[in-house]
Enzyme design. Structure first.
Site, PDB file in Angstrom:
ATOM      1  N   LYS A 187       0.771  -1.144   0.004  1.00 13.42           N
ATOM      2  CA  LYS A 187       0.033   0.047   0.034  1.00 13.42           C
ATOM      3  C   LYS A 187       0.830   1.373   0.060  1.00 13.42           C
ATOM      4  O   LYS A 187       0.552   2.150  -0.783  1.00 13.42           O
ATOM      5  CB  LYS A 187      -0.951   0.041   1.320  1.00 13.42           C
ATOM      6  CG  LYS A 187      -1.994  -1.043   1.336  1.00 13.42           C
ATOM      7  CD  LYS A 187      -2.911  -0.822   2.475  1.00 13.42           C
ATOM      8  CE  LYS A 187      -2.335  -0.979   3.873  1.00 13.42           C
ATOM      9  NZ  LYS A 187      -1.592  -2.275   4.253  1.00 13.42           N
ATOM     10  N   ARG A 214      11.648  -5.557   4.716  1.00 12.77           N
ATOM     11  CA  ARG A 214      11.711  -4.460   4.139  1.00 12.77           C
ATOM     12  C   ARG A 214      12.306  -3.289   5.037  1.00 12.77           C
ATOM     13  O   ARG A 214      12.399  -3.559   6.298  1.00 12.77           O
ATOM     14  CB  ARG A 214      10.257  -4.113   3.854  1.00 12.77           C
ATOM     15  CG  ARG A 214       9.416  -3.823   5.057  1.00 12.77           C
ATOM     16  CD  ARG A 214       7.792  -3.607   4.712  1.00 12.77           C
ATOM     17  NE  ARG A 214       7.343  -3.247   5.805  1.00 12.77           N
ATOM     18  CZ  ARG A 214       5.807  -3.012   5.812  1.00 12.77           C
ATOM     19  NH1 ARG A 214       5.170  -3.003   4.781  1.00 12.77           N
ATOM     20  NH2 ARG A 214       5.072  -2.876   6.849  1.00 12.77           N
ATOM     21  N   ARG A 252      -9.690   1.062   8.591  1.00 11.88           N
ATOM     22  CA  ARG A 252      -9.382  -0.256   8.993  1.00 11.88           C
ATOM     23  C   ARG A 252     -10.497  -0.724   9.959  1.00 11.88           C
ATOM     24  O   ARG A 252     -10.233  -1.959  10.088  1.00 11.88           O
ATOM     25  CB  ARG A 252      -8.146  -0.310   9.808  1.00 11.88           C
ATOM     26  CG  ARG A 252      -6.849  -0.491   8.974  1.00 11.88           C
ATOM     27  CD  ARG A 252      -5.738  -0.585   9.954  1.00 11.88           C
ATOM     28  NE  ARG A 252      -4.524  -0.956   9.996  1.00 11.88           N
ATOM     29  CZ  ARG A 252      -3.325  -0.458   9.484  1.00 11.88           C
ATOM     30  NH1 ARG A 252      -3.389   0.544   8.669  1.00 11.88           N
ATOM     31  NH2 ARG A 252      -2.051  -1.140   9.404  1.00 11.88           N
ATOM     32  N   ARG A 309      11.265  -0.819  10.687  1.00 10.10           N
ATOM     33  CA  ARG A 309      10.159  -0.666  11.517  1.00 10.10           C
ATOM     34  C   ARG A 309      10.075  -1.427  12.579  1.00 10.10           C
ATOM     35  O   ARG A 309      10.539  -2.826  12.425  1.00 10.10           O
ATOM     36  CB  ARG A 309       8.576  -0.714  10.818  1.00 10.10           C
ATOM     37  CG  ARG A 309       8.348   0.630  10.034  1.00 10.10           C
ATOM     38  CD  ARG A 309       7.057   0.473   9.215  1.00 10.10           C
ATOM     39  NE  ARG A 309       6.001   0.059  10.029  1.00 10.10           N
ATOM     40  CZ  ARG A 309       4.671  -0.165   9.499  1.00 10.10           C
ATOM     41  NH1 ARG A 309       4.557   0.168   8.250  1.00 10.10           N
ATOM     42  NH2 ARG A 309       3.726  -0.730   9.999  1.00 10.10           N
ATOM     43  N   ARG A 356      -0.592  -8.475  13.329  1.00  7.27           N
ATOM     44  CA  ARG A 356      -1.006  -7.417  12.474  1.00  7.27           C
ATOM     45  C   ARG A 356      -1.989  -8.134  11.424  1.00  7.27           C
ATOM     46  O   ARG A 356      -3.136  -7.511  10.876  1.00  7.27           O
ATOM     47  CB  ARG A 356       0.279  -6.566  11.917  1.00  7.27           C
ATOM     48  CG  ARG A 356       0.831  -5.620  12.909  1.00  7.27           C
ATOM     49  CD  ARG A 356       2.189  -5.218  12.457  1.00  7.27           C
ATOM     50  NE  ARG A 356       2.177  -4.362  11.278  1.00  7.27           N
ATOM     51  CZ  ARG A 356       2.999  -4.358  10.387  1.00  7.27           C
ATOM     52  NH1 ARG A 356       4.332  -4.844  10.684  1.00  7.27           N
ATOM     53  NH2 ARG A 356       2.966  -3.594   9.335  1.00  7.27           N
TER      54      ARG A 356
END
Ligand code: AMP
Length: 221
Positions: free
Chosen positions: A16, A130, A91, A164, A175
């Site tokens: 996203k 990532r 969300r 992160r 998550r």
């Protein structure tokens, strides 16, 4: 015509953020990421940031009232007249309803919700590799997207990178669970309104970019 509002739906790791940044470049839309706004609030140590921190570290969803207050503040900024792309918001169903009310006050409505469709197993691998440039936020991945010159950001030449805190494999599972329980029902919600677009997000970044560009150009025309 009122500026368009696009929603990017999809589990953590679906791409996203990456695609929202590309839509900014391609269409002049502004990316609004509630995750980025919350991380900024945590870094600044605001009251909302202090409340959100532990929840984010546990991979759960921050309460709707905190997220909505942060988003409403950002929507008051004057730079959104070419349209917005919401990344990571809404969300929950109450957030989707509150979004409609916030947009109605501005004479806007959701133009399209785009669902980035992926498999969970691949998401854990994508997320755990990532990282981003600390200076400009450009996203990279240990396997799928390394900088052309090791250690130097392709976009701005920065040499510091960040991962992160919530990208650890165990938090990623939580998550994903939160996504399936609370966010995935929004796909049916927007489908029922006739404004859902589905995109295969297991394809390459470039392929997804061009599919999204066609959809955005198609519904904005
Ligand atoms: P993201 O950067 O979108 O993956 O968001 C990172 C974390 O911020 C999430 O795991 C949640 O804890 C929190 N968060 C971001 N957006 C929302 C939202 N719309 N509602 C609730 N929590 C959110």
């Amino acid at each position: 015509m009122a500026p368009p509002v696009f929603i990017l739906l999809g589990p953590p790791g679906a791409g996203k953020g990456t695609q929202a940044r590309l839509l900014e470049q391609d269409f002049g839309l502004v990316q609004l990421s509630t995750g980025d706004l919350l991380r900024a609030a945590v870094a600044q140590g605001t009251e909302a940031g202090r409340k959100a921190r532990a929840v984010m570290e546990a991979g759960a969803l921050v309460s709707d009232d905190i997220v909505l207050a942060i988003l409403a503040d950002r929507l008051a900024d004057p730079d959104l007249d070419r349209g917005i792309i919401l990344d990571g918001f809404p969300r929950t169903t109450p957030q989707a309803e509150a979004l409609d009310a916030l947009l109605a006050q501005r004479g806007q409505r959701v133009t399209a919700a785009i669902s980035l469709e992926v498999d969970d197993a691949a998401m854990i691998e994508r997320i755990s590799g990532r990282y981003t440039c600390a200076a400009c936020g450009e996203g990279y991945h240990d396997t799928h997207k390394r900088p052309a010159k090791a250690g130097i950001c392709d976009h701005c030449g920065g040499t510091e990178f960040r991962r992160r805190a919530d990208d650890k494999a165990e938090t990623v599972r939580d998550r994903l669970t939160a996504y399936h329980a609370q966010t995935a029902p929004l796909i049916a919600h927007y489908d029922g309104r006739g404004i859902l677009e589905r995109v295969d997000a297991m394809a390459s970044i470039t392929q997804i970019r061009s599919t999204l560009a066609e959809k955005v150009a198609g519904v904005s025309a």
